[in-house]
Scaffold this active site. Structure first.
Site, mmCIF file in Angstrom:
data_model
loop_
_atom_site.group_PDB
_atom_site.id
_atom_site.type_symbol
_atom_site.label_atom_id
_atom_site.label_comp_id
_atom_site.label_asym_id
_atom_site.label_seq_id
_atom_site.Cartn_x
_atom_site.Cartn_y
_atom_site.Cartn_z
ATOM 1 N N HIS A 115 31.198 -15.384 -35.841
ATOM 2 C CA HIS A 115 31.009 -14.726 -37.139
ATOM 3 C C HIS A 115 29.894 -15.413 -37.920
ATOM 4 C CE1 HIS A 115 33.702 -17.589 -39.747
ATOM 5 N NE2 HIS A 115 33.155 -18.240 -38.767
ATOM 6 N N CYS B 25 28.314 -11.253 -42.604
ATOM 7 C CA CYS B 25 29.362 -11.049 -41.596
ATOM 8 C C CYS B 25 29.325 -9.658 -40.967
ATOM 9 C CB CYS B 25 30.734 -11.354 -42.188
ATOM 10 S SG CYS B 25 31.288 -10.204 -43.476
ATOM 11 N N HIS C 200 35.981 -9.847 -44.842
ATOM 12 C CA HIS C 200 35.270 -10.626 -43.822
ATOM 13 C C HIS C 200 35.593 -10.054 -42.444
ATOM 14 C CE1 HIS C 200 32.969 -14.042 -42.443
ATOM 15 N NE2 HIS C 200 33.903 -14.337 -41.567
#
Length: 391
Positions: free
Chosen positions: A341, A281, A329
């Site tokens: 993402h 990520c 994240h």
């Protein structure tokens, strides 16, 4: 002396080689993703041929939540790994720099020693008597005056040479101490990186075991449950009015970052990866902004800690959305309530609803000079209890 110089240079080369080995990249992982894909653990009490009623659905929902927890743990460990990797790179670079200083300092000291040796040899050729003695034996007053001046100059030069040799030696000792300290930190970072890697591998294996025990029909139903959960979260986020009035356009840099990130769609998530074939990520977001000409921190936690924060209502394409209370994240806002993402192991880079996971806050790599909220405003947009951010 020359032999010592060659030996030290060889040692420096060996140090750089050792650093290269220690800093060799591994793989990396990220956090949970809202985008579903078939695969998960066998639901308790469900067997092939049984009627799939309410009870099996409840079991699969429990499986979904278990997988979410496992992949979130993977995300946390991945960012630990990434942070250790960044520290290793920095410490390796510092050791290389110190090694260069040690080599140059040793060469300088060798040169100073050569000059001191030449002065001693000159005195020996003069019969071994010090210059003052030769001066006192002179019968010519003019020679005496000229010689006295030269002696004073020679004494100053000798004193300066000795002082420079002493300072160079002290510098070399300090460089050696600094290099040893960096080596210790490098070893500590290596152990932290290895520990994080073991965590990642253990949690991924646990998640894969859960998924492998599911029947194909259960996997498909689980994927549907994941989609439904993401859609419910996104709908609730949009219905909160969080995006009302959000119409800010991207900057030129923001458009470049978005273009890079969306061009990676379909590439696999691999923990610790920074492209170009795979990403985790924060690897995706950091590389996207690097392509736009701006360096941002490597991990989602550091992106949250160090980049300027903006209120959710002020976000624009290119801003980074940080998820979960532990900032484990990150995704990039695309506009119209969507983000891109790298979700988690087993998934690929994809787009999703920006509110499909609990938002901690929004940060702006481009800064806030050309519009946007302040860090204080960004705080009002944080979901402090793990919920979606408010306007």
């Amino acid at each position: 002396m020359k032999t010592g110089r060659r030996t030290l240079t060889a040692t420096a080369v060996a140090v750089v080689c050792a650093i290269t080995v220690l800093a060799a990249p591994g793989t990396a992982f990220a956090a949970p993703t809202p985008r579903p894909s078939p695969g998960t653990t066998a639901s308790a009490g469900t067997h092939p041929g049984e009627d799939s009623g309410a009870a099996p659905s409840r079991d699969l929902e429990a499986v979904r939540k278990k997988l979410e927890r496992l992949y979130r743990a993977v995300a946390v460990a991945t960012e630990e790994y990434n942070a250790a990797e960044e520290r290793t790179k920095q410490q390796s670079a510092e050791i290389v720099e110190l090694t260069g200083k040690i080599v140059r300092g040793r060469e300088k000291l060798d040169d100073l020693e050569d000059r001191a040796g030449a002065a001693a040899a000159s005195q020996y050729r003069g019969g071994g008597l010090p210059p003052e003695a030769h001066l006192m034996l002179s019968d010519d007053p003019q020679d005496f005056l000229v010689g006295a001046g030269r002696i004073r100059q020679g004494q100053h030069a000798a004193k300066g040479l000795l002082g420079e040799m002493r300072r160079t030696q002290e510098d070399l000792e300090q460089y050696a101490e600094d290099a040893e300290a960096r080596w210790r930190k490098l070893e500590t970072g290596r152990r932290a990186r290895a520990k994080a890697q073991r965590k990642i591998e253990k949690r991924i294996a646990a998640a894969e075991k859960v998924e492998s025990e599911l029947e194909q029909e259960e996997k498909e139903r689980l994927a549907e449950l994941e989609r439904e959960a993401a859609e419910r979260a996104q709908a609730a986020w949009l219905e909160s009015g969080v995006l009302e009035g959000v119409a800010a356009g991207a900057t030129a840099q923001g458009r470049k970052a978005v273009a890079y990130a969306t061009a990676q769609i379909g590439k696999p998530y691999v923990w610790g990866a920074e492209g170009p074939e795979a990403y985790d990520c924060s690897g995706l977001t950091s590389q996207a902004w690097a392509a736009a000409g701006r360096t941002v921190p490597r991990t989602s936690q550091e992106q949250w800690r160090r980049l300027p924060r903006v209120a959710v209502r002020d976000m624009r394409p290119g801003d980074l959305i940080i998820y979960w209370n532990d900032a484990s994240h990150v995704g990039m806002y695309l506009g119209d309530g969507a983000m891109v993402h790298a979700p988690r192991p087993g998934r690929t880079v994809t787009t999703a609803g920006a509110g499909s996971m609990p938002i901690l806050g929004v940060v702006r790599p481009g800064g806030t000079a050309d519009g946007g909220g302040s860090e204080k405003e960004g705080g009002r947009g944080n979901g402090k209890k793990g919920g979606n951010a408010n306007p």
